[in-house]
Design a protein around this motif. Sequence first.
Motif, short mmCIF file in Angstrom:
data_model
loop_
_atom_site.label_atom_id
_atom_site.label_comp_id
_atom_site.label_asym_id
_atom_site.label_seq_id
_atom_site.Cartn_x
_atom_site.Cartn_y
_atom_site.Cartn_z
N TYR A 32 -12.35 -0.25 -3.63
CA TYR A 32 -11.60 -0.14 -2.38
C TYR A 32 -10.58 0.99 -2.48
N ILE A 33 -10.24 1.54 -1.31
CA ILE A 33 -9.39 2.73 -1.27
C ILE A 33 -8.05 2.37 -0.63
N LEU A 34 -7.01 2.49 -1.42
CA LEU A 34 -5.64 2.27 -0.96
C LEU A 34 -5.12 3.59 -0.39
N CYS A 35 -4.84 3.59 0.89
CA CYS A 35 -4.38 4.80 1.58
C CYS A 35 -2.87 4.75 1.75
N LEU A 36 -2.17 5.71 1.16
CA LEU A 36 -0.72 5.81 1.27
C LEU A 36 -0.35 7.02 2.11
N ARG A 37 0.66 6.85 2.96
CA ARG A 37 1.13 7.96 3.81
C ARG A 37 2.65 8.05 3.70
N PRO A 38 3.13 8.62 2.59
CA PRO A 38 4.58 8.66 2.35
C PRO A 38 5.36 9.45 3.39
N GLY A 39 4.70 10.35 4.13
CA GLY A 39 5.39 11.11 5.16
C GLY A 39 5.83 10.27 6.34
N LYS A 40 5.30 9.05 6.46
CA LYS A 40 5.71 8.16 7.54
C LYS A 40 7.10 7.57 7.30
N TRP A 41 7.53 7.58 6.03
CA TRP A 41 8.82 6.99 5.67
C TRP A 41 9.93 8.04 5.69
N LYS A 42 11.08 7.66 6.23
CA LYS A 42 12.27 8.50 6.19
C LYS A 42 13.37 7.73 5.47
N PRO A 43 14.12 8.38 4.59
CA PRO A 43 15.14 7.67 3.80
C PRO A 43 16.14 6.90 4.64
N ASN A 44 16.39 7.33 5.86
CA ASN A 44 17.33 6.61 6.72
C ASN A 44 16.74 5.32 7.31
N VAL B 194 5.72 15.10 4.49
CA VAL B 194 6.69 14.87 3.41
C VAL B 194 7.57 16.11 3.25
N GLY B 195 8.88 15.89 3.34
CA GLY B 195 9.83 16.98 3.19
C GLY B 195 10.75 16.74 2.02
N MET B 196 11.78 17.54 1.94
CA MET B 196 12.69 17.47 0.80
C MET B 196 13.40 16.11 0.71
N SER B 197 13.71 15.50 1.86
CA SER B 197 14.43 14.23 1.82
C SER B 197 13.61 13.14 1.17
N GLN B 198 12.30 13.09 1.49
CA GLN B 198 11.44 12.09 0.84
C GLN B 198 11.21 12.43 -0.62
N ALA B 199 10.99 13.72 -0.90
CA ALA B 199 10.64 14.13 -2.25
C ALA B 199 11.75 13.86 -3.25
N SER B 200 12.98 14.03 -2.81
CA SER B 200 14.11 13.91 -3.75
C SER B 200 14.66 12.49 -3.83
N ASN B 201 14.20 11.59 -2.96
CA ASN B 201 14.82 10.27 -2.90
C ASN B 201 14.53 9.36 -4.08
N PRO B 202 13.27 9.18 -4.51
CA PRO B 202 13.04 8.23 -5.60
C PRO B 202 13.76 8.59 -6.89
N GLY B 203 13.66 9.86 -7.31
CA GLY B 203 14.32 10.28 -8.54
C GLY B 203 13.54 9.85 -9.78
N PRO B 204 13.85 10.44 -10.94
CA PRO B 204 13.10 10.16 -12.18
C PRO B 204 13.16 8.69 -12.61
N PHE B 205 14.34 8.06 -12.49
CA PHE B 205 14.48 6.69 -12.97
C PHE B 205 13.56 5.75 -12.20
N LEU B 206 13.57 5.88 -10.87
CA LEU B 206 12.73 5.02 -10.04
C LEU B 206 11.26 5.35 -10.24
N ALA B 207 10.96 6.64 -10.36
CA ALA B 207 9.57 7.05 -10.59
C ALA B 207 9.03 6.46 -11.89
N LYS B 208 9.85 6.46 -12.91
CA LYS B 208 9.42 5.90 -14.20
C LYS B 208 9.12 4.42 -14.08
N LYS B 209 9.95 3.68 -13.34
CA LYS B 209 9.73 2.24 -13.19
C LYS B 209 8.43 1.96 -12.44
#
Length: 279
Positions: free
Chosen positions: A79-91, A129-144
């Motif tokens: 099965y194919i899990l489709c993610l669309r991170p550009g739909k999310w805005k940090p606010n 996906v723009g800079m606001s989404q790209a910079s939000n998770p950060g290394p610590f969250l990405a690692k988890k």
Amino acid sequence: MILYSSPNLRTRLDDAFLLRFLRARKFDYDRALQLLLNYHAGRKAWPEVFQDLKPSTVKHVLDLGFLTVLPQPDPSGRYILCLRPGKWKPNDYPFVDNVRAIYLTLEKLIQPEETQVNGIVILADYSGVGMSQASNPGPFLAKKVVSILQDGFPIRIKAVNIINEPRIFKGIFAIIKPFLKEKMAERYVLHGSDLRSLHRNIPRSVLPEEYGGTAGQLDMCAWSRLLLDSEEEFIVEFCQPDPLEGVVLPDSMLFEGDQASGQDEDTFRGLRSQLYYCY
């Protein structure tokens, strides 16, 4: 082995549940046990994700169209899990809510034995996906996130297809890549806007029209309904007392993955011999 190593661990011991971990680690007992311990340790290490984890708490993520599962598996039964991170805005809401929705989806996906055997494919559409989404998770969250997906959940991710990635994706991937195992990193395929490249990896017959497929329009509602209809089973699974309460685990057990200490190997060598003898 579970009862011997962690007698106070409150975990399911039925065959259907334990087979998830055995299949994910190709029936290597030690690695399957480590995966099970990591699975429960992840809940304790990240309460923001696992506390009160049920579909109704991520309805806003589902309504936004952040993720779905395509209705038909690929020719390999994945099965194919489709993610669309550009739909999310940090606010809109915290990024961790996206992680909660992904985790609930994986829990639902892993229930059929076919998925346990065949694994899944991820299709991530980075349109918008723009800079606001790209910079939000950060290394610590990405690692988890990577630690849980690689070493703390009994599912086999067979491929990660990235499409419509912007230039800044190189920066995003640079954050994630150090935490990926070599085999997993090799499964990432970047297609850009080249749908023909995507179709060489996922056939058009299972893709929606939005991605050049022939399987109709992308339906974001069916999977949301399936998850929301499963509210009660997730309450039973995740809204109970801490399964690790009273269990002392060393730090090395958190997301240790394939590595096991020599002491652990010695501990279970005799146990394995007994299992082989019994069978």
